[in-house]
Design a protein around this motif. Structure first.
Motif, short mmCIF file in Angstrom:
data_model
loop_
_atom_site.label_atom_id
_atom_site.label_comp_id
_atom_site.label_asym_id
_atom_site.label_seq_id
_atom_site.Cartn_x
_atom_site.Cartn_y
_atom_site.Cartn_z
N GLU A 35 5.37 13.67 -1.02
CA GLU A 35 5.56 13.04 0.30
C GLU A 35 4.94 11.66 0.19
N ALA A 36 5.75 10.63 0.24
CA ALA A 36 5.26 9.27 0.02
C ALA A 36 5.48 8.40 1.25
N HIS A 37 4.50 7.55 1.51
CA HIS A 37 4.56 6.59 2.60
C HIS A 37 4.09 5.25 2.02
N ALA A 38 4.67 4.16 2.48
CA ALA A 38 4.30 2.85 1.96
C ALA A 38 4.43 1.79 3.04
N ILE A 39 3.87 0.62 2.77
CA ILE A 39 3.99 -0.50 3.70
C ILE A 39 3.84 -1.81 2.92
N ILE A 93 0.86 -1.18 0.00
CA ILE A 93 0.00 0.00 0.00
C ILE A 93 0.90 1.23 0.00
N GLN A 94 0.56 2.21 -0.82
CA GLN A 94 1.35 3.43 -0.91
C GLN A 94 0.41 4.62 -0.90
N SER A 95 0.81 5.65 -0.21
CA SER A 95 0.07 6.90 -0.14
C SER A 95 1.01 8.03 -0.53
N VAL A 96 0.57 8.88 -1.45
CA VAL A 96 1.40 9.99 -1.91
C VAL A 96 0.61 11.28 -1.81
N THR A 97 1.24 12.29 -1.22
CA THR A 97 0.69 13.64 -1.16
C THR A 97 1.63 14.56 -1.91
N PHE A 98 1.09 15.42 -2.74
CA PHE A 98 1.93 16.35 -3.50
C PHE A 98 1.93 17.70 -2.80
N SER A 117 -0.42 -3.13 11.40
CA SER A 117 -1.51 -3.34 12.36
C SER A 117 -1.71 -2.10 13.23
N ASP A 118 -0.62 -1.39 13.53
CA ASP A 118 -0.68 -0.16 14.34
C ASP A 118 -0.91 1.09 13.49
N TYR A 119 -1.33 0.89 12.23
CA TYR A 119 -1.59 1.99 11.28
C TYR A 119 -0.32 2.77 10.93
N GLY A 120 0.81 2.11 10.99
CA GLY A 120 2.08 2.76 10.70
C GLY A 120 2.44 2.71 9.22
N TRP A 121 3.38 3.53 8.84
CA TRP A 121 3.88 3.62 7.47
C TRP A 121 5.39 3.70 7.48
N VAL A 122 6.00 3.42 6.36
CA VAL A 122 7.43 3.64 6.15
C VAL A 122 7.54 4.87 5.26
N ASP A 123 8.30 5.88 5.71
CA ASP A 123 8.50 7.08 4.90
C ASP A 123 9.39 6.76 3.72
#
Length: 108
Positions: A53-57, A42-47, A79-85
């Motif tokens: 600014e990207a976060h993934a797991i 899963i990846q989330s990107v904000t411009f 599980s703790d709703y964490g991401w990897v920057d």
């Protein structure tokens, strides 16, 4: 290895960000178990004005070896709703010791 790690999510048809597939209806006190499949990366990107600014797991962690410290590390983080920057700016890219550049041109 026998450890139960709670996973959030829901049916992909319900429009959730994390889709999971379960075998049964909810089990009282345990939730939906077992989880048969679901989102794996899963990846989330904000411009932002300063750049992306990207976060993934990787939800299933990075090792299949139960003795490895990476056996369930990312699953627990997820599980703790964490991401990897994810580093993603020009300076980070240029400082990467594995950077290789290639110039492509139009074929005529």
């Amino acid at each position: 290895n026998g450890e139960a790690i709670p996973i959030h999510g829901g049916s992909g048809v319900s429009g959730v960000y994390n889709a999971i597939t379960t075998l049964t209806a909810p089990v009282p006190g345990a939730g939906y178990t077992p989880i048969l499949g679901g989102s794996s990366y899963i990846q989330s990107v904000t411009f932002r004005p300063s750049g992306p600014e990207a976060h993934a797991i990787v939800t299933y962690s990075q090792s299949t070896d139960p003795d490895s410290p990476h056996y369930a590390d990312k699953t627990k983080l997820y599980s703790d709703y964490g991401w990897v920057d994810m580093p993603f700016n020009e300076g980070d890219i240029r400082r990467d010791p594995n950077l290789k550049s290639m110039r492509l041109s139009e074929r005529r």
